[in-house]
Scaffold this active site. Sequence first.
Site, PDB file in Angstrom:
ATOM      1  N   HIS A 128       0.788  -1.256  -0.351  1.00 39.90           N
ATOM      2  CA  HIS A 128       0.290   0.152  -0.215  1.00 39.90           C
ATOM      3  C   HIS A 128       0.974   1.107   0.022  1.00 39.90           C
ATOM      4  O   HIS A 128       0.587   2.403  -0.457  1.00 39.90           O
ATOM      5  CB  HIS A 128      -1.271   0.319   1.642  1.00 39.90           C
ATOM      6  CG  HIS A 128      -1.372  -1.399   1.234  1.00 39.90           C
ATOM      7  ND1 HIS A 128      -2.717  -1.570   0.814  1.00 39.90           N
ATOM      8  CD2 HIS A 128      -1.424  -2.043   2.215  1.00 39.90           C
ATOM      9  CE1 HIS A 128      -3.368  -2.774   0.955  1.00 39.90           C
ATOM     10  NE2 HIS A 128      -1.946  -2.663   2.294  1.00 39.90           N
TER      11      HIS A 128
HETATM   12  O1  RIB Z   1      -4.643  -0.213   5.168  1.00 36.07           O
HETATM   13  C1  RIB Z   1      -2.996  -0.304   5.202  1.00 36.07           C
HETATM   14  C2  RIB Z   1      -2.721   0.521   5.703  1.00 36.07           C
HETATM   15  O2  RIB Z   1      -2.335  -0.658   6.847  1.00 36.07           O
HETATM   16  C3  RIB Z   1      -1.093   0.622   5.099  1.00 36.07           C
HETATM   17  O3  RIB Z   1      -1.115   1.769   5.099  1.00 36.07           O
HETATM   18  C4  RIB Z   1      -0.284  -0.422   6.171  1.00 36.07           C
HETATM   19  O4  RIB Z   1       0.743  -0.735   6.767  1.00 36.07           O
HETATM   20  C5  RIB Z   1      -0.900  -0.079   7.410  1.00 36.07           C
HETATM   21  O5  RIB Z   1      -0.734   0.788   8.724  1.00 36.07           O
END
Ligand code: RIB
Length: 330
Positions: free
Chosen positions: A255
């Site tokens: 992500h």
């Molecule tokens: O939902 C994904 C996010 O949640 C990312 O930033 C991951 O590192 C967690 O923090």
Amino acid sequence: MVRKSMILDVDTGSDDAIAMMYAMLSGEFDVKGIMVSFGNQPLPYTLKNTLKVRKLLRRDVKIYKGAAEPLMANMVQGFRNNTEIIPLEREEGGKSIAIHEKEFPLPEPEDAEEDERAVFWLIKALMQSDEKVTIVPLGPLTNLALALMAEPRIADKIEEIVCMGGGVQVTNITPCAEINFFNDPEAAKYVLNSGLPIRLITLDATHNSWFGYEEVERLKEIGNPAGDFAAYLLKNRIDAANMLGVRKVKKSAIHDVLAVAAVSHPEVITDIRRQKCDVDIGGSWARGGLFVDKRPSAVAEKPVYIAYRANKELLCDLLVEALKKYETAD
Ligand code: RIB
Ligand code: CA
């Protein structure tokens, strides 16, 4: 190339670590500092992991300890009881299976974080800055919300907020919420309504750019410590998500790296829309959820842009090129 001034806010975290590597190795950014908050793990772990990644990268960027808890969420009673939460780790046969390990298997960091706390530093750094800075939050929005509340004039020094958070069709931690927003819904709501230009790199976009074992191999082939560690983290994300039953396919989104890449390569996001949206701060299923007003009459008054789709091939190429610079980047 003119480097973009950037401040990262992380909750390191496997994908935060890869995002840090991209930010610091690509040569595309002048990273002014890194703030750390609770999130993927409690603050002592996210902080130590951040220090370990800095050591691996051999960069002298300063790291600031931020929020250990959300603005208000710990005072909202009972909301966890009526929400189905997806567990991101469990013990099995004495071994921990986790998408975000508590402690990265990297050498202990020799250098500590700065004494100054993140929110005070952010305010000072922005107020003294001659140029506008892009803020890239990759965890809960607590630090940024606190700074904006304490010193609203920093808004004039913020070029844009490019944030990994929220999900419209896709959620992870609960049926309605993505974890960064869920971890501090009040902070997310505050920042989204600040009137600042925001690009939300949502789960819709990150799940549209999944990485698999093929990409693990590509990262390994880079053949340096950054590539090796990124490959290790990605493989662990894919394996753990499957073992925990979070996902059926053998793929994983990285992500946070998508948000960093989107700062210098906006074209990596292939579908982005300015929409009226808000974050639910109630105490039931919808808590922390990002909601878009899809009615034809809806007017997007705030400059909040929601990313829905991304170019996985471009993202992977950019990441590989950045990690190859491990030996040379300054
Ligand atoms: O939902 C994904 C996010 O949640 C990312 O930033 C991951 O590192 C967690 O923090
Ligand atoms: Ca994160």
